[in-house]
Structures are given as C-alpha cells and as structure tokens.
Scaffold this active site. Structure first.
Site, PDB file in Angstrom:
ATOM      1  CD  GLU A 269       2.773   4.824  -4.328  1.00  0.00           C
ATOM      2  OE1 GLU A 269       2.517   5.948  -3.831  1.00  0.00           O
ATOM      3  OE2 GLU A 269       2.412   3.760  -3.807  1.00  0.00           O
ATOM      4  CD  GLU A 323      -6.920   5.075  -6.827  1.00  0.00           C
ATOM      5  OE1 GLU A 323      -7.143   4.101  -6.098  1.00  0.00           O
ATOM      6  OE2 GLU A 323      -5.771   5.481  -7.094  1.00  0.00           O
ATOM      7  CE  LYS A 326      -5.528   6.448  -2.057  1.00  0.00           C
ATOM      8  NZ  LYS A 326      -4.087   6.569  -2.332  1.00  0.00           N
ATOM      9  CD  GLU A 332      -3.636  10.654  -0.202  1.00  0.00           C
ATOM     10  OE1 GLU A 332      -3.798   9.537  -0.707  1.00  0.00           O
ATOM     11  OE2 GLU A 332      -2.515  11.166  -0.019  1.00  0.00           O
TER      12      GLU A 332
END
Ligand SMILES: *[C@@H]1O[C@H](CO)[C@@H](O)[C@H](O)[C@H]1NC(C)=O
Ligand SMILES: *[C@@H]1O[C@H](CO)[C@@H](O)[C@H](O)[C@H]1NC(C)=O
Ligand SMILES: *[C@@H]1O[C@H](CO)[C@@H](O)[C@H](O)[C@H]1NC(C)=O
Ligand SMILES: *[C@@H]1O[C@H](CO)[C@@H](O)[C@H](O)[C@H]1NC(C)=O
Length: 457
Positions: A269, A323, A326, A332
């Site tokens: 990542e 997303e 999250k 985030e």
C-alpha cells in the site's frame, strides 16, 4: 482533408528528451502499469464484474490487491489477465500454523477453483499482523506462511507467492535510510525467519509505505516527489529526492542487517488522500494527483531507489475507490483514485486512451493533451528509414510539415530523428490513431509515456 494536428511545443522538447533516453538507455517503455488496492468498505460501489471490465478497458491498472478472498471479486477478474493478490483472513493464522491440512483445505476452497481463469499471483497471510500487537497471531505468522506455501506447492500452485504486509511500524530507526533497522524483539524472533522463508522461496517482503504519514510543513514537496533540495544520508553520501525511496531504503537497510538484502521488496500500500478534515495542509485533489501521478512515473521508470538501483518495485496504490463506510478521519474515506460511479477523483494518470482518458481530462489540469499514446521511431532505426518516413508523411496530404521546417516551432532540435518523431506522431493522429498507423514498415512504436512529464523528478 483532415486538418493538421496542432502539437504544442512542449511536445517537441518532451519528445527529444524521450528520444535521448530511448537511445542512451534503450529502456523502451511501451506502456505504464500500476497496481491498486480494491477495498470494499462502502455501500455504493459498482458490482465486481463492472469494476473488472472497467479496469481492463479503461485504465493502466493491471494488478489488484484485495483484503480477503471474496469469490465474487476473484471470479470477476477471470479472463481479464489482470493479476490478483488475495488475502487470507487474520483469523486463519493460528489454524494454518497448527495444521497444514487446514491450509490445504483453504487453498482447495478459496484458490484452486478460480485458477488459472483468474491470474492469482500472490496470497497474503493476514494484514499488518505485527502492527496488531496480537501475540497469538504474531507468534504463528511465519508458520502459517510456511503452511500456506506448502499447501500451494501440494496443489501444484507453487507459482503463487506467499507473503504478508507490514506497516513501517516494524522499523526502530528509519533516518537516515542507511541506518534503518527493525524493532528489537521482532527482528530475530519473527522477521529473520520470515526473511529466510522469502529468500528460500524467492518471494517478496511486503511493506505498506506512506509518505503521507511522514510529511511536515517543510517536507511536502519531498513527500510528493516534487522538485526539492533533497536530503543527504550522511553515512552513505546518497541524496534522497523523495520520501518514498527513503522509506524503502530504510526497510532494505534493516533487511541487510539481518543478512537478507537480496530479498525483493513489494509495496502493498501507498497513497495520498484527496480530502481531509480542517483543510489539512498538503491534502487536496492536486496534492493526491501529484503523489500518485509522480509515483506511477517513478515506479515505471525502473530506476529503483538509491540503495536498490534498477530494482523492480511492484506497487499497489491505496486505493481504487473512495470508501464511504471507512471509520476514522475524513482522509480515510478519500484515498480513492475513483469515485463509486467510476469517474476519476482526480487525474492521476491511470486512464488509458480514448473515452476514459477524456473523462480524466476535464478535471482541472493543464496537461491533458500529453496523456494518451504516442507514436515514436524505434531506437535502432537509422536516419535513412526515418527520412523516408518524413517524406512519406509530408507527402501524404494528411499532415502539415511546416512545423518541422526551418522557422517552424518544432524545427529544433534539427535532427532527422526529432523531425521523424514529430511527423510520425502527427500522421498517427491524423490517420485515426490505430496502432497500425504507427507501423511505418516496422520502424515505429507506440508508447504511453507522457514525454513532457515522465522524467521531471
Ligand atoms: C469493455 O470492452 C468490452 C469489449 O470491447 C465491452 O463489451 C464492454 O462493454 C466494455 N466494458 C466497459 C465497462 O467499458
Ligand atoms: C549524521 O547526521 C545525524 C543527524 O541527522 C547525526 O546525528 C550523525 O552524527 C551524523 N553522522 C555522521 C557520521 O556525520
Ligand atoms: C542500472 O541501469 C543503468 C541503465 O541501464 C546502468 O547503467 C547501471 O549500471 C545499472 N545499475 C546497476 C546497479 O545495475
Ligand atoms: C539542419 O540540419 C541539416 C542536416 O544536418 C543541415 O544541412 C542544415 O544546415 C541544418 N539547418 C540549420 C538551420 O541548422
């Protein structure tokens, strides 16, 4: 008659830079590629089959990593050629370590049914286990990896690599990079046997490396791969021009200290959010675009890092989508390259030609025209053949060659190769942008390198 394509002069200089590079290094990069993390903590994402088709048709993304072994997602990538990295849930670790047959059964249920239709390249055992501080998982991690590896070999799936992602929390020291070393305790008890496994099985050590979690008021450019004064490693004399390389070299130095400098590093990542709370300094779509765009160019340059020159760094950007479910700070939920409707969150340079490229372009940036695909002469073709191409193009009626004649904006550099590059690309564009329009009796080649940007850092 097709109107002559107008090529901005940035292209002329960019192309000559590219040509210099092609002839001096013969690294002919015919296409860019990058990996992404396909996280799914959201309630508004498109179905996996649509995602897989979209990635294949419209982007340069050709490897994806998922955080589980969701059969719907694995199946969706069947036949796409896109490489898939799957994750064994943390909860399986103690049982894999306790008995190989548990790993055999897991492989039979979760991997064997989907290959070779889906190109599963790698199986990760858990996610950031050392970071979890869960002693039961940490103590069993290496044995679980070995059990999974044994199970894959037994199932004739030995080409699937086994590894596990670590956060940079495994480092006790990371600055300067050559002084890097792992946290005492974990180094001998867990990481040394794990690296021995990687060395034996020729599999990569995986780290999650986020310059985003390391930048400060004076180091944003260094974190974003933008021009900056660089940082000297006073032990080696090497100068670092970006934080990503420094982080990886700190990991590499730590591995060298345990005797495993030969093991490859894979980046599970990395990424940068496009939004955060309170107008956080360094977070905007432009900053995320700079990080991810420059990262992609850096990875595809094949340069490696100062301590790992020319090493391939298989890299997965976090993340494919914003997303919405999250937890945590706003950032985030905003690491995505794409919004759930498959429009780019910003132009990170991951779109392919055509339709998708245009979609990426509208989004506030001046360099859209340089995106796409280019027709350039092959590096080993001589001036006589290139001159023949110029004569053909300029006599075709499809291209106005004034720009490469004396007084024209693209006359300099005054070389046959540079003029041919202009003429061949202009012809390719005017003729309809089919790959065969760049054939020129085998003397032309397509590239997706953005010549004016690619070597800027
Ligand atoms: C991808 O391309 C295929 C074949 O050209 C086409 O059938 C499909 O609809 C495309 N899908 C997307 C999401 O663009
Ligand atoms: C290198 O720099 C660090 C501070 O960044 C300093 O503590 C250290 O003494 C220096 N080492 C050498 C060999 O100059
Ligand atoms: C890296 O690649 C460059 C260009 O091909 C070459 O000149 C150099 O020697 C290589 N370095 C190493 C350490 O392999
Ligand atoms: C351009 O290059 C050609 C071939 O080398 C040469 O004959 C010509 O004089 C050059 N023109 C200028 C203006 O430099």
């Amino acid at each position: 008659m097709v109107p002559p394509p107008s090529l901005p002069c940035k292209l002329c200089s960019g192309l000559s830079l590219l040509l210099t590079l092609l002839s001096s290094y013969t690294i002919v990069v015919s296409s860019l590629s990058i990996g992404v993390n396909y996280g799914t903590i959201a309630d508004n994402l498109p179905p996996p089959a649509q995602v897989a088709a979209f990635l294949k048709n419209n982007t340069i993304i050709d490897h994806v990593k998922i955080f589980d072994a969701n059969p719907d997602i694995i199946r969706a990538f069947a036949g796409t050629g896109i490489a898939v990295v799957i994750t064994v849930p943390n909860s399986e670790i103690p049982s894999f370590a306790a008995s190989r047959s548990t790993a055999d059964a897991w492989v039979a249920d979760n991997i064997a049914p989907f290959v070779p239709a889906t190109r599963i390249t790698t199986a990760l055992v858990g996610n950031e286990i050392l970071h979890s501080l869960d002693k039961n998982l940490i103590d069993n991690l290496v044995h679980a990896m070995m059990a999974l590896s044994g199970a894959l070999v037994a199932a004739h799936l030995h080409k699937i690599r086994v590894t596990t992602p670590h956060s940079l929390g495994i480092l006790e020291v990371s600055d300067p990079p050559s002084a890097g070393r792992f946290r005492p305790g974990w180094d001998r008890a867990v990481l040394a046997p794990m690296l021995a496994f990687h060395s034996r099985s020729r599999t990569p050590f995986m780290v999650n490396a986020y310059p985003y979690f390391a930048y400060g008021a004076t180091t944003l450019d260094y974190a974003l791969f933008k021009p900056n004064p660089g940082r000297l490693d006073n032990l080696t004399g090497l100068v670092y021009t970006n934080c990503f390389d420094a982080q990886l070299d700190a990991v590499h130095s730590s591995m060298v200290k345990l005797g495993y400098g030969d093991v490859d590093i894979m980046i599970g990542e990395t990424g940068w959010p496009s939004a955060a709370d309170n107008n956080q300094f360094g977070v905007s779509p432009a900053d995320a675009m700079a990080f991810n765009g420059n990262l992609i160019r850096h990875i595809n340059s094949g340069r490696g890092t100062p301590l790992m020159p020319n090493r391939t760094l298989e890299t997965y950007i976090f993340a494919l989508f914003n997303e919405n479910l999250k937890p945590g700070p706003t950032a985030e939920r905003n690491f995505g390259l794409f919004k759930p409707d498959l429009t780019p969150a910003y132009d990170a340079g991951v779109m392919n030609t055509g339709d998708g490229g245009k979609r990426g372009r509208g989004r506030g940036r001046g360099r859209g025209k340089a995106r796409g695909r280019w027709c350039v002469p092959k590096s080993d073709v001589g001036d006589a053949a290139l001159q023949a191409n110029i004569d053909y193009v300029c006599g075709s009626g499809k291209v106005d060659c004034k720009q490469i004649q004396e007084g024209g904006a693209c006359f300099e550099p005054n070389t046959t190769r540079s003029h041919a590059a202009y003429a061949m690309n202009a012809f390719y564009k005017a003729a309809g942008q089919q790959d065969f329009d760049c054939d020129f009796s085998g003397s032309g080649v397509m590239t997706t390198v953005d010549p004016s940007k690619r070597f800027s850092n």
